[in-house]
Design a protein around this motif. Structure first.
Motif, short mmCIF file in Angstrom:
data_model
loop_
_atom_site.label_atom_id
_atom_site.label_comp_id
_atom_site.label_asym_id
_atom_site.label_seq_id
_atom_site.Cartn_x
_atom_site.Cartn_y
_atom_site.Cartn_z
N UNK A 118 -7.95 15.38 0.42
CA UNK A 118 -8.08 14.41 -0.67
C UNK A 118 -6.73 13.73 -0.86
N UNK A 119 -6.78 12.41 -0.99
CA UNK A 119 -5.55 11.65 -1.19
C UNK A 119 -5.82 10.46 -2.09
N UNK A 120 -4.74 9.90 -2.62
CA UNK A 120 -4.80 8.68 -3.42
C UNK A 120 -4.12 7.58 -2.62
N UNK A 121 -4.71 6.38 -2.68
CA UNK A 121 -4.12 5.23 -2.04
C UNK A 121 -4.00 4.13 -3.08
N UNK A 140 0.85 -1.20 0.00
CA UNK A 140 0.00 0.00 0.00
C UNK A 140 0.88 1.25 0.00
N UNK A 141 0.47 2.24 -0.79
CA UNK A 141 1.16 3.53 -0.83
C UNK A 141 0.11 4.62 -0.91
N UNK A 142 0.50 5.85 -0.52
CA UNK A 142 -0.47 6.95 -0.59
C UNK A 142 0.21 8.25 -0.99
N UNK A 143 -0.61 9.15 -1.53
CA UNK A 143 -0.23 10.52 -1.87
C UNK A 143 -1.27 11.44 -1.27
N UNK A 144 -0.83 12.36 -0.44
CA UNK A 144 -1.76 13.39 0.05
C UNK A 144 -1.73 14.50 -1.00
#
Length: 112
Positions: A36-39, A23-27
């Motif tokens: 809002x973020x992407x996971x 799992x990785x994310x971008x705020x």
């Protein structure tokens, strides 16, 4: 008011944060009231069951996820959405490599 980013945000300018376990994310952007973020998930990645005091809306931008909210469980595909009211137990299992776009109100201060 806290502002993390410009009004116009380009995806390529935000680095991924590796959370481990596929799992990785971008705020992407936030202020005091909204985040809002992407996971991103590898196939088999698990967003463990958890709860928080935030309202969460999640858009499945690609892939396939088994989503659990309280006592309900359903497989969602690209284009689908799930909505989590505050304090409901929820989690996901990624069935096909994919990505969620998560929106939180108020912001997840524990993420920044």
């Amino acid at each position: 008011m806290t502002v993390q980013s410009k009004a116009l945000v380009e995806d390529q300018d935000i680095p991924w944060e590796d959370l481990g376990k596929g799992i990785k994310r971008k705020i992407m952007a936030y202020n005091d009231g909204l985040m809002i973020l992407k996971v991103g998930f590898e196939k088999g990645g698990v967003g463990d069951l958890h709860h928080h005091p935030h309202t969460q809306a999640s858009y499945v931008s690609r892939g396939k996820f088994e989503v659990s909210i309280a006592d309900e469980k359903k497989v969602l595909n690209a284009g689908d959405v799930f909505f989590v009211n505050p304090d409901l137990v929820h989690g996901v299992v990624c069935l096909e490599e994919g990505e969620l776009v998560d929106i939180f109100n108020p912001i997840r201060k524990d993420f920044i």
